[in-house]
Design an enzyme around this catalytic site. Structure first.
Site, PDB file in Angstrom:
ATOM      1  N   LYS A 148      14.624  10.177 -21.900  1.00 16.37           N
ATOM      2  CA  LYS A 148      15.476   9.937 -23.071  1.00 16.37           C
ATOM      3  C   LYS A 148      15.181   8.600 -23.751  1.00 16.37           C
ATOM      4  O   LYS A 148      15.862   8.222 -24.707  1.00 16.37           O
ATOM      5  CB  LYS A 148      16.946  10.003 -22.666  1.00 16.37           C
ATOM      6  CG  LYS A 148      17.381  11.396 -22.226  1.00 16.37           C
ATOM      7  CD  LYS A 148      18.875  11.463 -21.957  1.00 16.37           C
ATOM      8  CE  LYS A 148      19.295  12.884 -21.575  1.00 16.37           C
ATOM      9  NZ  LYS A 148      20.755  12.970 -21.314  1.00 16.37           N
ATOM     10  N   GLY A 149      14.177   7.882 -23.255  1.00 14.23           N
ATOM     11  CA  GLY A 149      13.805   6.628 -23.885  1.00 14.23           C
ATOM     12  C   GLY A 149      14.563   5.447 -23.303  1.00 14.23           C
ATOM     13  O   GLY A 149      14.777   5.362 -22.096  1.00 14.23           O
ATOM     14  N   GLY A 164       0.116   8.675  -8.663  1.00 18.21           N
ATOM     15  CA  GLY A 164      -0.057   7.363  -8.067  1.00 18.21           C
ATOM     16  C   GLY A 164       0.628   6.253  -8.833  1.00 18.21           C
ATOM     17  O   GLY A 164       1.221   6.460  -9.894  1.00 18.21           O
ATOM     18  N   ALA A 203       5.783   4.175 -10.660  1.00 15.48           N
ATOM     19  CA  ALA A 203       5.252   3.041 -11.443  1.00 15.48           C
ATOM     20  C   ALA A 203       5.478   3.166 -12.945  1.00 15.48           C
ATOM     21  O   ALA A 203       5.019   2.314 -13.698  1.00 15.48           O
ATOM     22  CB  ALA A 203       3.776   2.804 -11.164  1.00 15.48           C
ATOM     23  N   ALA A 204       6.205   4.187 -13.388  1.00 17.47           N
ATOM     24  CA  ALA A 204       6.482   4.294 -14.821  1.00 17.47           C
ATOM     25  C   ALA A 204       7.309   3.108 -15.304  1.00 17.47           C
ATOM     26  O   ALA A 204       7.022   2.507 -16.349  1.00 17.47           O
ATOM     27  CB  ALA A 204       7.210   5.604 -15.119  1.00 17.47           C
ATOM     28  N   GLY A 205       8.332   2.742 -14.533  1.00 23.67           N
ATOM     29  CA  GLY A 205       9.153   1.596 -14.901  1.00 23.67           C
ATOM     30  C   GLY A 205       8.375   0.295 -14.840  1.00 23.67           C
ATOM     31  O   GLY A 205       8.552  -0.595 -15.688  1.00 23.67           O
ATOM     32  N   ASP A 206       7.494   0.157 -13.860  1.00 21.97           N
ATOM     33  CA  ASP A 206       6.678  -1.048 -13.749  1.00 21.97           C
ATOM     34  C   ASP A 206       5.711  -1.157 -14.923  1.00 21.97           C
ATOM     35  O   ASP A 206       5.477  -2.250 -15.454  1.00 21.97           O
ATOM     36  CB  ASP A 206       5.910  -1.047 -12.429  1.00 21.97           C
ATOM     37  CG  ASP A 206       6.834  -1.065 -11.224  1.00 21.97           C
ATOM     38  OD1 ASP A 206       7.905  -1.692 -11.315  1.00 21.97           O
ATOM     39  OD2 ASP A 206       6.495  -0.444 -10.205  1.00 21.97           O
ATOM     40  N   LYS A 266       6.125  -3.115  -6.626  1.00 19.41           N
ATOM     41  CA  LYS A 266       6.559  -3.317  -8.001  1.00 19.41           C
ATOM     42  C   LYS A 266       5.910  -4.538  -8.655  1.00 19.41           C
ATOM     43  O   LYS A 266       5.532  -4.505  -9.821  1.00 19.41           O
ATOM     44  CB  LYS A 266       8.088  -3.427  -8.053  1.00 19.41           C
ATOM     45  CG  LYS A 266       8.790  -2.118  -7.744  1.00 19.41           C
ATOM     46  CD  LYS A 266      10.291  -2.240  -7.891  1.00 19.41           C
ATOM     47  CE  LYS A 266      10.948  -0.891  -7.575  1.00 19.41           C
ATOM     48  NZ  LYS A 266      10.525   0.166  -8.498  1.00 19.41           N
ATOM     49  N   LEU A 303      15.956   4.961 -19.687  1.00 20.30           N
ATOM     50  CA  LEU A 303      16.633   6.237 -19.443  1.00 20.30           C
ATOM     51  C   LEU A 303      15.643   7.388 -19.261  1.00 20.30           C
ATOM     52  O   LEU A 303      15.922   8.524 -19.608  1.00 20.30           O
ATOM     53  CB  LEU A 303      17.589   6.534 -20.604  1.00 20.30           C
ATOM     54  CG  LEU A 303      18.673   5.470 -20.848  1.00 20.30           C
ATOM     55  CD1 LEU A 303      19.368   5.700 -22.184  1.00 20.30           C
ATOM     56  CD2 LEU A 303      19.686   5.472 -19.707  1.00 20.30           C
ATOM     57  N   ALA A 355       2.946  -5.968  -7.887  1.00 25.65           N
ATOM     58  CA  ALA A 355       1.534  -5.690  -8.136  1.00 25.65           C
ATOM     59  C   ALA A 355       1.362  -4.659  -9.254  1.00 25.65           C
ATOM     60  O   ALA A 355       0.451  -4.774 -10.083  1.00 25.65           O
ATOM     61  CB  ALA A 355       0.868  -5.205  -6.855  1.00 25.65           C
ATOM     62  N   ALA A 382       1.497   6.771 -18.100  1.00 27.60           N
ATOM     63  CA  ALA A 382       1.515   6.626 -16.640  1.00 27.60           C
ATOM     64  C   ALA A 382       2.093   7.852 -15.941  1.00 27.60           C
ATOM     65  O   ALA A 382       1.609   8.248 -14.881  1.00 27.60           O
ATOM     66  CB  ALA A 382       2.296   5.375 -16.250  1.00 27.60           C
ATOM     67  N   ILE A 393       0.870  -1.172   0.000  1.00 25.73           N
ATOM     68  CA  ILE A 393       0.000   0.000   0.000  1.00 25.73           C
ATOM     69  C   ILE A 393       0.909   1.224   0.000  1.00 25.73           C
ATOM     70  O   ILE A 393       1.796   1.353   0.857  1.00 25.73           O
ATOM     71  CB  ILE A 393      -0.921   0.039   1.235  1.00 25.73           C
ATOM     72  CG1 ILE A 393      -1.911  -1.131   1.203  1.00 25.73           C
ATOM     73  CG2 ILE A 393      -1.679   1.363   1.285  1.00 25.73           C
ATOM     74  CD1 ILE A 393      -2.932  -1.076   0.097  1.00 25.73           C
TER      75      ILE A 393
END
Length: 302
Positions: free
Chosen positions: A224-225, A287, A249-252, A40, A221, A42, A282, A12
């Site tokens: 930068k993509g 959040g 959560a962008a990477g997830d 990560k 990155l 979830a 995202a 949470i």
């Protein structure tokens, strides 16, 4: 469609928006507070489900109000909770997150039941694994569990994708089970000792990880993509240009979308473009799981 098995954490998230991230000893007043589903594992599971993947999710929660709330939430998302265990003797995982005006974040995690996810929990799902399926994992559960799951999946012909987050050193034995690894800049630097300042550095890092025995590497990155190394070939995939609000959560989201693309038969470049698009959506929202898009929101022809 091939199954995507996500084994990982569920937390949470307790989030506060601030003008800037506090320095040691500094107290900051004001800011919006809200609670959100996170972790990560979830996050990646929700991304897979919302983007159309054939998901199996394995996690461990505390048998407390937060754990029960999470199970209810997963059911509403259409996620099968068959392999989600409620532990009677441990609290559910919690993450304390600060997000500043530049969409940068600072996170502290109390892992709770996540650190009790073990080999027996993995064994319950091994029978679901078939050749060509994808196993997606991260590092908010015990590294011994990650290595065991990777080995069992590898033995069954499953493609093991590791998002090595949060950053830490990895056992050499684990690397040989991987189909792909997806570090961000900090994680890649920790794995190789090479500081990434430009694209050439990112390519050096990817080559170094490749030499460790991992065939496919994606170094993410941010704006930068990403730098993709596929066998002996390296190439860049640009990020989609957006105005970020919160990078949590962008990477997830990227990893979940990447696996969905691969499970659908996309090549690695196509899957990386889809992942870049999903993560770009995202970051325009606050959040963790609340920011993850549904498939209909991705227009890959933009």
């Amino acid at each position: 469609m091939k199954k995507i098995i996500v084994i990982g954490s569920s937390n949470i998230d307790m989030v506060v928006r601030t003008s800037h991230l506090p320095a040691p000893g500094e107290t900051i007043l004001g800011g919006e507070f809200f609670m959100n589903q996170g972790g990560k594992g979830a996050n990646q599971a929700v991304a897979v489900k919302r983007l159309g993947g054939n998901l199996i999710f394995v996690a461990k929660l505390g048998n407390d109000i937060l754990g029960q709330q999470s199970v209810d939430y997963f059911k509403k998302e259409g996620i099968d909770t068959k392999y989600i265990t409620l532990d009677e003797n441990s609290a559910s995982g919690v993450a304390l997150i600060s997000v500043d005006d530049h969409a940068e974040n600072s996170i502290v995690v109390a892992s709770g039941a996540n650190m009790l996810l073990n080999e027996q929990d993995v064994d319950k799902v091994v029978e679901e694994m078939c050749e060509g399926d994808i196993l997606l994992m991260q590092l908010e559960i015990p590294i011994q569990t990650v290595e065991y799951a990777a080995r069992r999946a590898f033995e069954k012909g499953v493609k093991v994708v590791l998002n090595p987050a949060p950053a830490r050193s990895l056992p050499k034995e684990l690397l040989r089970y991987l189909f792909m690894i997806t570090p961000n800049r900090i994680e890649a630097e920790m794995l190789t000792g090479i500081k990434i300042v430009n694209d050439a550095d990112a390519e050096r890092v990817a080559k170094e990880i490749s030499a460790m025995g991992v065939q496919n590497i994606i170094v993410t990155l941010g704006s930068k993509g990403c730098l993709v190394r596929e066998g002996d070939t390296s190439y860049c995939v640009d990020a989609f240009k957006v105005e970020p609000v919160d990078t949590t959560a962008a990477g997830d989201t990227f990893n979940g979308a990447l696996c969905v693309g691969l499970a659908e038969g996309m090549n690695l470049r196509q899957a990386a473009v889809m992942a870049s698009k999903a993560s770009s959506v995202a970051v325009t929202r606050m959040g963790a799981q609340s920011s993850i898009p549904h498939r209909k929101e991705l227009d890959l022809n933009e």
